[in-house]
Scaffold this active site. Structure first.
Site, PDB file in Angstrom:
ATOM      1  N   LYS A  51     -11.653   5.773  -6.571  1.00 21.68           N
ATOM      2  CA  LYS A  51     -12.397   6.867  -7.724  1.00 21.68           C
ATOM      3  C   LYS A  51     -13.492   7.060  -7.048  1.00 21.68           C
ATOM      4  O   LYS A  51     -14.095   8.372  -7.408  1.00 21.68           O
ATOM      5  CB  LYS A  51     -12.317   5.939  -8.842  1.00 21.68           C
ATOM      6  CG  LYS A  51     -11.027   5.967  -9.474  1.00 21.68           C
ATOM      7  CD  LYS A  51     -11.397   5.218 -11.056  1.00 21.68           C
ATOM      8  CE  LYS A  51      -9.841   4.726 -11.556  1.00 21.68           C
ATOM      9  NZ  LYS A  51      -9.846   4.058 -12.981  1.00 21.68           N
ATOM     10  N   LYS A  62       1.308   0.081   7.523  1.00 16.85           N
ATOM     11  CA  LYS A  62       1.810  -1.243   7.364  1.00 16.85           C
ATOM     12  C   LYS A  62       2.647  -1.641   8.463  1.00 16.85           C
ATOM     13  O   LYS A  62       2.640  -2.776   8.886  1.00 16.85           O
ATOM     14  CB  LYS A  62       2.448  -1.396   5.878  1.00 16.85           C
ATOM     15  CG  LYS A  62       1.645  -0.902   4.651  1.00 16.85           C
ATOM     16  CD  LYS A  62       2.682  -1.196   3.619  1.00 16.85           C
ATOM     17  CE  LYS A  62       3.359  -0.120   3.504  1.00 16.85           C
ATOM     18  NZ  LYS A  62       3.123   1.254   3.213  1.00 16.85           N
ATOM     19  N   SER A 101      -8.170   4.058 -18.130  1.00 11.73           N
ATOM     20  CA  SER A 101      -9.374   4.237 -17.704  1.00 11.73           C
ATOM     21  C   SER A 101      -9.981   5.411 -18.000  1.00 11.73           C
ATOM     22  O   SER A 101     -11.220   5.827 -17.692  1.00 11.73           O
ATOM     23  CB  SER A 101      -9.428   4.120 -16.120  1.00 11.73           C
ATOM     24  OG  SER A 101      -8.666   5.012 -15.544  1.00 11.73           O
ATOM     25  N   GLY A 110       0.690  -1.232   0.010  1.00  9.20           N
ATOM     26  CA  GLY A 110       0.038  -0.011   0.009  1.00  9.20           C
ATOM     27  C   GLY A 110       0.926   1.260  -0.113  1.00  9.20           C
ATOM     28  O   GLY A 110       2.092   1.200   0.077  1.00  9.20           O
ATOM     29  N   PRO A 111       0.284   2.347  -0.111  1.00 10.42           N
ATOM     30  CA  PRO A 111       0.997   3.496  -0.270  1.00 10.42           C
ATOM     31  C   PRO A 111       1.487   4.048   1.356  1.00 10.42           C
ATOM     32  O   PRO A 111       1.353   3.362   2.026  1.00 10.42           O
ATOM     33  CB  PRO A 111      -0.052   4.667  -0.584  1.00 10.42           C
ATOM     34  CG  PRO A 111      -1.271   4.021  -0.762  1.00 10.42           C
ATOM     35  CD  PRO A 111      -1.302   2.555  -0.371  1.00 10.42           C
ATOM     36  N   PRO A 112       2.514   5.016   1.140  1.00 10.17           N
ATOM     37  CA  PRO A 112       3.093   5.345   2.369  1.00 10.17           C
ATOM     38  C   PRO A 112       1.846   5.837   3.327  1.00 10.17           C
ATOM     39  O   PRO A 112       0.968   6.464   3.136  1.00 10.17           O
ATOM     40  CB  PRO A 112       4.116   6.399   2.084  1.00 10.17           C
ATOM     41  CG  PRO A 112       4.505   6.436   0.601  1.00 10.17           C
ATOM     42  CD  PRO A 112       3.187   5.647   0.047  1.00 10.17           C
ATOM     43  N   GLY A 113       2.232   5.782   4.667  1.00  9.07           N
ATOM     44  CA  GLY A 113       1.263   6.391   5.735  1.00  9.07           C
ATOM     45  C   GLY A 113      -0.010   5.608   6.041  1.00  9.07           C
ATOM     46  O   GLY A 113      -0.982   6.043   6.712  1.00  9.07           O
TER      47      GLY A 113
END
Length: 771
Positions: A719, A359, A676, A353-356
């Site tokens: 989204k 995890k 997309s 997953g993205p930072p912050g």
């Protein structure tokens, strides 16, 4: 010629054998043997002596006694106090048992005397000399036979008798002596004896060499002991009470107490021996000492007792992490399986997953929920294989790899081991660290992990490995195959709001010395903080902004301006300044040539306005807005589809010859890519060319093909959150993405209408205002 048969009592012998002409004492104690002896004394004092095949047998049968033995005369008999009879016997002649007589009290046999078979007298004479020479050499090597014996046997002239007497003095097995007794051919008997003496000489020679070695080793040990004692005395006189000897003693004690495996302890003690011999001033001395200290410091058997309580684990995860329901559910499933199987072997979890997004803190929560030590190593920027496997000890400044360092830090053989940022490893001429990680993460191999510095194998099979990554695409395939991915997509605004209220604000209040009532942030202010002062998937930036508000509040309270600070949507700008970020909002009116797309970024979801204009020209298609290759191809595909369907869409068939078309995506400084936006571009193109406006409340996402089919996309949850925040009420999505709607939070789902579509015609039907 008739055979001479003699009926005579039989005395079976255990563990010895009597040759003709041999005189020796025997102790007789068995009932049958005593009866046979008494019978012999009543007759003519002769008895037949034959050896038992098995010494251990107390009551031998006839089949357990050798058939060839010695006819002997009992010269003396004496009863001992313990009931045993001691007799002196003299061997007279070889004999062979013909048959056993039927008696119950003793063995009685019928024997036949057997004579020696002689050959060439000269050959026998030569063999006798050879035998005497061999026997002389044997006496010199063996201390069991006196030199006087050699003088006695040297006077014997009969070859058969010489062989028998020499055989009686040799330390041979009963079976070998019996073989000699049974050989009637004198020549063959002497040859057999020469062969046996030769073998015995080899054995004695070897014994002598071993004895010399042992003696030499003992002398060396005594010498070393003496020198060590001298060294101790010298050190004591010089004032160095402990010296290297004391250091060696301490290290040896620590090695023995470390519970390391036997093969590792052998290596450690061997290295300790080297350390003792190497001068303390030598560089090698510090290298060996460093190596021994690492071996001692590593945990070899120490472990924490697993306490997998699913209810406790669930409670810990819920207290420390808001949201992430599917992630927490998967972790609890994982722990449940570990409890049932009582084994840690299984998939290596990789939190992606993205930072912050939490995890690392998730991994800490797993460790606390199962009562294990937690250790973390960062793999970001690691490009040298030695960082994982360690350096060879031949290099200056050599150290173990990060895995062994982590195990030392953990202090137990079963910690929760976090491999942070596993996607940030790279490779160069110094090796490929990701290949070294394959052994670490493979449950079939890591029980024998090999570190170049430690050299001895180390068992990692009890370790619970958890990896984290931001981007899966940079992880090599074989390494990815060993891990199970758990995706942490990011938090919704609603989740961020709860996290801030329940975790971040109390934490920052405490860290900045504030009490609970000193500062209050209203929900609308917190929402504005999330939307316009941070742009991220996680909450790290949000925590920094809350910390900033706490510092401002602390200053206000200390200066005496206010005793309590309430932060509202209006006052937040006074404290933090103007908003840093803006987020997309829906159009105020229906627009021609402008469609609203939905974008997925590393910071979450947002809306993307795509604008199209056309003007007289020659059919040139211009794309601007820093679009990536995939996005440019989507625009080309949408353009080609519209050309092929111009009549059905009520567009001039030759529009591509009469007009230049310009497609622009605002925020040109930001790189944009992905398939997309295909249906959004097509909708904006159709709107511009037909003059039909696009509904302001409609957002859309989906990939388009040349035939107008709508293909599925990723990141629907993010989204949808972006669309909800922007004020959109309707989202057009690919039909195959219907299954992802359930992953969207209920609060967001309630405010949106989802329209699944399979073809662009359906998109246009719902997106464009009716003519």
């Amino acid at each position: 010629m008739s055979k001479e048969l003699i009926q005579i009592p039989l005395l079976p012998l255990r563990g010895l054998l009597v040759f003709p002409t041999m005189v020796l004492h025997l102790d007789v104690g068995r009932d049958k043997s005593v009866a046979a002896l008494e019978k012999a004394m009543m007759d003519d004092q002769t008895i037949f002596l034959a050896a038992q095949k098995k010494i251990s047998m107390d009551e031998p049968e006839t089949s357990d006694i050798y058939s060839i033995g010695t006819l002997a005369k009992v010269n003396q008999m004496l009863k001992l106090p313990n009931g045993t009879i001691r007799v002196l016997v003299e061997g007279l002649h070889r004999g062979e048992i013909v048959r056993y007589m039927e008696t119950e009290d003793e063995f009685h046999v019928e024997i036949e005397k057997v004579e020696d078979v002689h050959g060439d007298s000269h050959e026998e004479e030569a063999l006798m000399r050879s035998l005497l020479k061999q026997f002389e050499q044997y006496i010199k090597l063996s201390r069991k036979v006196s030199e006087e014996t050699l003088a006695t046997v040297s006077d014997i002239e009969e070859p058969g008798r010489l062989a028998d007497i020499i055989a009686s003095h040799l330390t041979l097995k009963i079976k070998e002596k019996q073989e000699i007794l049974e050989i009637l051919d004198v020549k063959k008997r002497i040859q057999k004896l020469i062969h046996l003496i030769s073998n015995e000489k080899k054995v004695l020679d070897l014994e002598k060499k071993i004895g010399q070695r042992v003696k030499s080793s003992m002398e060396k040990t005594q010498k070393e002991y003496y020198l060590r004692e001298q060294l101790k005395a010298i050190q004591k006189e010089l004032g160095d009470k402990d010296g290297k000897t004391g250091e060696v003693g301490q290290l040896k004690e620590k090695i023995e107490e470390s519970n390391m495996p036997e093969h590792v302890m052998d290596v450690a003690l061997k290295e300790l021996g080297r350390f003792e011999k190497v001068p303390q001033s030598s560089a090698e001395s510090s290298v060996i000492r460093n190596y021994l200290e690492w071996l001692i410091a590593l945990p070899w058997t120490e472990k924490t007792q697993d306490n997998i309580d699913i209810n406790k684990a669930e409670k810990v995860l819920n207290e420390e992490h808001y949201g992430l329901e599917k992630v927490k559910e998967r972790i609890l499933e994982y722990l449940a399986v570990q409890k049932l199987t009582n084994s840690i072997k299984g998939p290596i979890l990789c939190l992606v997953g993205p930072p912050g997004v939490g995890k690392t803190s998730l991994a800490k929560s797993i460790a606390s929920s199962v009562n294990r030590n937690f250790v973390r190593i960062s793999l970001g920027g690691v490009r040298d294989e030695a960082e994982i496997r360690g350096h060879r000890r031949t290099y200056i400044g050599a150290m173990p790899g990060r895995i062994i360092q982590g195990m030392k830090k953990a202090g137990t053989v079963n910690p929760v081991f976090l491999l942070d940022e596993i996607d940030k490893m790279s490779n160069d001429f110094r090796g490929d660290p990701s290949s070294a990680m394959l052994e670490v993460l493979d449950p079939e191999q890591n029980s024998n992990f090999s570190d170049h510095f430690i050299e001895e194998t180390y068992d990692l099979s009890n370790v619970l490995f958890i990896a984290t990554a931001n981007n899966v695409s940079t992880i090599p395939g074989p390494l990815l195959d060993r891990m199970e991915l758990i995706s942490l997509a990011g938090y919704t605004e609603v989740e961020k709001l709860h996290i801030a209220k329940e975790h971040l604000i109390p934490k920052q209040l405490k860290e900045n010395g504030l009490k609970k009532g000193d500062m209050q942030i209203r929900d609308n202010a917190l929402l504005k903080l999330i939307r316009t002062y941070t742009r991220e998937a996680g909450v790290r930036g949000l925590e920094r902004q809350i910390a900033k508000l706490c510092r401002k509040t602390a200053k206000i309270i200390i200066s005496g301006e206010k005793k309590r600070v309430i932060i509202t949507e209006k006052s937040i700008e006074d404290l933090l300044g103007k908003p840093v970020f803006r987020y997309g909002l829906m159009e105020h009116e229906n627009q021609v040539g402008a469609a609203t797309g939905l974008a997925y970024t590393s910071a979450g979801g947002d809306i993307l306005s795509i604008e199209v204009s056309h003007y007289p020209g020659k059919g040139k298609l211009t794309l601007t807005g820093k679009l990536g290759e995939v996005m440019q191809e989507s625009a080309q595909a949408a353009f080609s589809y519209i050309r092929s369907r111009a009549e059905e869409l009520h567009i001039e068939p030759d529009f591509y010859e009469k007009y230049d078309i310009h497609i622009h995506v605002p925020e040109g400084a930001t790189p944009k890519d992905g398939p997309s936006a295909g249906i959004t571009m097509a909708t904006a193109l159709v709107s511009a060319l037909t003059g039909r406006a696009v509904k302001k409340e409609v957002g859309m996402t989906g990939e388009i093909t040349l035939r107008g089919r709508v293909l599925p996309i990723g990141g629907l949850k993010e989204k949808s959150l972006g669309a909800h925040r922007a004020g959109l009420t309707t989202i057009i999505i690919p039909d195959e993405n219907k299954k992802d709607i359930e992953n969207i939070p209920e609060s967001v789902r309630a405010g949106l209408t989802f329209i699944p579509v399979k073809h662009l015609d359906e998109v246009l039907k719902y997106a464009l205002v009716e003519e």
